[in-house]
Design an enzyme around this catalytic site. Structure first.
Site, short mmCIF file in Angstrom:
data_model
loop_
_atom_site.label_atom_id
_atom_site.label_comp_id
_atom_site.label_asym_id
_atom_site.label_seq_id
_atom_site.Cartn_x
_atom_site.Cartn_y
_atom_site.Cartn_z
N CYS A 141 0.83 -1.20 0.00
CA CYS A 141 0.00 0.00 0.00
C CYS A 141 0.87 1.25 0.00
O CYS A 141 1.38 1.66 1.04
CB CYS A 141 -0.94 0.01 1.21
SG CYS A 141 -2.05 1.44 1.25
N CYS A 144 -0.55 4.09 2.11
CA CYS A 144 -0.36 3.88 3.56
C CYS A 144 1.08 4.16 3.99
O CYS A 144 1.31 4.80 5.01
CB CYS A 144 -0.68 2.43 3.93
SG CYS A 144 -2.26 1.81 3.34
N ASP A 145 2.05 3.69 3.22
CA ASP A 145 3.43 3.66 3.68
C ASP A 145 4.40 4.53 2.89
O ASP A 145 5.57 4.67 3.29
CB ASP A 145 3.95 2.21 3.65
CG ASP A 145 3.13 1.30 4.56
OD1 ASP A 145 2.65 1.78 5.59
OD2 ASP A 145 2.96 0.12 4.22
#
Length: 322
Positions: A141, A144-145
């Site tokens: 992701c 997300c990261d």
């Protein structure tokens, strides 16, 4: 062995942000929810080292801690959290009907309402070095990261719309993005291809696959292989993003709930209602677009509210009939 049967108002299948948020709202509404966690209690976030984009955590939080806290909050209001996996379902077509869910092949739950929060599993390459470094620089992701790799050089695997979109996102915050595509063309839409090709810091490698992710504790580099010539090459990167798709964990509901061609449960309009009365779907089991912890939590809330309103309607009808 005699079959064990238990009757519930609300059964929540699956944990994670969607399941635990649904449990918090359902418990506060006195629906006495029971959560069965599934094979991966806490869901995908338990494999994430740090969550920096969930509201309420100004310093960030690691995924497993966040899931424990969500579980504790759900239990504080009376949620019964159990380890177990739904292995079969029999859903009623009738309003006010009873749905049956078999847990671990031997225990039958009869529930007036079911909230599905079984999530989706990211597809990985399944090579040993990739699996070893999940959470150490290997991620599924970018949204997300990606922030953790600001100003650094990273690579992304995939050639579809999701990969192109995530590559574009990474290009805005990273020094360089190397995009590995195993075919000689991208599957992404023309618009997404144009976006990727317009960014100077994205380098596309066609006919290229991951041979090995380099690094002991964290990602330090990548060895690539050209699948046409067999030639191998190493590059230095600090993050590797896998964008080859997700598989919704919805197999046991196939043939009973309406789904799209890839297995995501279809819900009605802006609700979490499925085609079966009293059955609601939340989180990544029905969301193939956003796939974020906060959006999953939001749909968990919606599912609990939908279940509460459904039960109120059914109980009102039963009162009128009696």
């Amino acid at each position: 062995m005699s079959e064990q049967v238990e009757r519930l108002k609300t059964l929540i299948v699956g944990s994670g942000p969607a399941g635990y948020t649904a449990a918090i709202y359902a418990a506060r509404a006195d629906l006495k929810p029971v959560v069965y966690t599934g094979m991966e209690p806490g869901g995908q976030l338990t494999t994430t080292t740090e969550v920096d984009n969930f509201p309420g955590y100004p310093e960030g939080v690691d995924g497993p801690t966040m899931m424990i806290q969500l579980q504790q909050q759900a239990e504080r209001f009376g949620t019964d959290v159990r380890v177990g996996m739904a292995t079969a379902v029999e859903l009623s077509d009738e309003v006010g009907g009873i749905h049956k869910v078999t847990i671990d092949h031997d225990k039958v739950i009869e529930a007036q309402t079911i909230i599905i929060s079984t999530g989706a599993s990211a597809k990985y390459l399944n090579i040993p070095s990739e699996q070893r470094l999940r959470g150490g620089g290997v991620s599924a992701c970018a949204v997300c990261d990606g922030f953790f790799y600001k100003g650094q050089e990273v690579a992304i695997v995939g050639g579809g719309d999701t990969a192109a979109e995530e590559a574009s996102y990474l290009a805005n915050i990273c020094k360089k993005v190397t995009m590995l595509i195993r075919k000689d063309h991208m599957r992404a839409s023309k618009a997404m291809q144009h976006r990727v090709n317009s960014l100077d810091n994205i380098e596309i490698r066609y006919n290229t696959e991951v041979d090995e992710v380099l690094g002991d504790q964290v990602v330090e580099g990548l060895r690539m292989v050209n699948n046409q010539t067999g030639e191998k090459e190493e590059i230095e990167i600090t993050g590797l993003f896998i964008a080859i798709g997700h598989t919704p964990n919805t197999d046991i509901f196939k043939g009973q709930l309406n789904m799209d061609e890839t297995g995501y449960i279809i819900t009605e309009g802006k609700s979490t209602k499925t085609n079966k009365p009293g059955v609601f779907a939340s989180g990544d089991a029905q969301d193939k677009i956003y796939r974020q912890a906060v959006t999953a939590a939001g749909t968990g809330c919606m599912a609990a509210l939908d279940a509460e309103r459904y039960l109120a309607t059914v109980e009102t009808k039963e009162t009128v009939i009696s």
